[in-house]
Design an enzyme around this catalytic site. Sequence first.
Site, PDB file in Angstrom:
ATOM      1  N   CYS A  46      -1.343  -4.005   3.729  1.00 32.67           N
ATOM      2  CA  CYS A  46      -0.405  -5.034   3.289  1.00 32.67           C
ATOM      3  C   CYS A  46       0.683  -5.254   4.347  1.00 32.67           C
ATOM      4  O   CYS A  46       0.406  -5.792   5.406  1.00 32.67           O
ATOM      5  CB  CYS A  46       0.167  -4.680   1.926  1.00 32.67           C
ATOM      6  SG  CYS A  46       0.885  -6.121   1.074  1.00 32.67           S
ATOM      7  N   HIS A  76      -4.183  -3.213  -1.778  1.00 32.40           N
ATOM      8  CA  HIS A  76      -3.707  -1.906  -2.233  1.00 32.40           C
ATOM      9  C   HIS A  76      -4.770  -1.269  -3.139  1.00 32.40           C
ATOM     10  O   HIS A  76      -5.512  -1.963  -3.826  1.00 32.40           O
ATOM     11  CB  HIS A  76      -2.417  -2.040  -3.029  1.00 32.40           C
ATOM     12  CG  HIS A  76      -1.249  -2.524  -2.237  1.00 32.40           C
ATOM     13  ND1 HIS A  76      -0.646  -1.759  -1.265  1.00 32.40           N
ATOM     14  CD2 HIS A  76      -0.557  -3.693  -2.283  1.00 32.40           C
ATOM     15  CE1 HIS A  76       0.364  -2.438  -0.744  1.00 32.40           C
ATOM     16  NE2 HIS A  76       0.442  -3.615  -1.339  1.00 32.40           N
TER      17      HIS A  76
END
Length: 512
Positions: free
Chosen positions: A346, A433
């Site tokens: 991310c 994630h």
Amino acid sequence: MTSMIRRGPAGAPALLVAGTTSDAGKSVIVTGICRWLARQGVKVAPFKAQNMSLNSAVTADGAEIGRAQAAQAAAAGVEPTAAMNPVLLKPGSDRRSQVVVRGRPVGETDALGYREFKDRLRTVAAESLAELRAEYDAVVCEGAGSPAEINLRRGDIANMGLAREAGLPVLVVGDIDRGGVFAAMHGTLALLEPADQALIAGFVVNKFRGAPELLEPGLDMLRRLTGRPVHGVLPWLDGQWLDVEDSLALSGERGPALAPLRGRTLRVAVVRTPRISNFTDIDALAVEPGVDVRFATSPHELDDADLVVLPGSRATVADLAWMRERGLDAAVVDRAGHERPVLGICGGYQMLARTIHDEVESGAGAVPGLGLLPTSVDFAADKTLARPVGSAYGHTVEAYEIHHGLTRIEDEPGTERFLDGCRRRAVWGTTWHGALENDAFRRAFLADVAQCAGRDFVPAPDTDFAAERTARVDALGDMVEQYMDTDALLRLMEQGPPAELPIVPPAGLPAG
């Protein structure tokens, strides 16, 4: 057991677990109570009116909530919803936070500007709790910080403000491992005004290790001084670091003490930036036998690592600048130049780009990235919240996304697609994630990392991260059942705090 939970005029019985400090154990105890109630056949929901955390999760319908509430819902055996954490604050700096309401961002604000949100958020919190009390048999609420933060009492919606509005009995948890637990408990009660004190029904001592008989005189004196019982003395439990929401819980090492796997260890260094987010991505690595996970804040801590992880960040550009100030950027670039593995997740993936265009999060405009992947990042006002499914190394991967930055990948020779991101030689990047929680994918990825790093490491064939998480949640349920007065818990939930609890001086602070 469900028949023993009697609904009142406000709906399902409820209880608030508050703490003398942050990281006193509120989240852990709420998780344990949810697990214990669920085992008895009670349909129970967790609730935290307002959470400040950079560790979040995405619900099935695409709402963002605190990671701890998602974990508590899993402990209760129910699907997490936005109602379980209606207000989430995500700090982007020491002064400003993104405000997420019912799972959707509504703006950025500082502490003073946040006051303008308070009336609306108080209503949202009350309505969310009422929604849960209408749907479930019981609700276990978690406070935020300490109920004795008297400078914040007037606008409080998560501690005594919530308890007063909903008539909730309150248990105050203290961490005895910090020291001064009796003073903290007595002082917390004494700083509350009489109407708030009337809802404090008892105490719980957390993280105790030692001979119980040595503690008993202190418990007796606390009962005499406050007129309130201690409803449990909970032991210190090792290895309860999964799904934590607070960076206070991070330490230099992550996971249990691990014996090397057949004499071989894979060393992982995770760069701990100031606004690190969703660091629970690393939990699945830390449960792997033979994988040694540590957090790092200086270049020399990366020297012997076989894999460096750049984790998520709430402030990508600011955290990248922090890395440059410390020379961590050069250390990561040097690693990649020598084909030593790097993984960006991310915000960490965004840092690996050639250019980052950010007029949204930092307002910095065009900023050079580390240039390790053929990508560019453009920040968008709308946040991406999703639970994608894909594949890598021939294995299915389920994950979740929480980001503003949109990454464009250049189609250059030597670049491979990796989940939704890409890989170039020994550098991997993805916005997903939770990918490492997929066991087969994680093993294949670690085997690839070991080969790139020249390490003679073979991942264990039977590590089951979901089972490990379940075992740790079960341990919390066992702890509640064994060490807490569960009959008293049920009584408090159904009947509220005992009448005419004594007021502890000094009281008389202004009403909230």
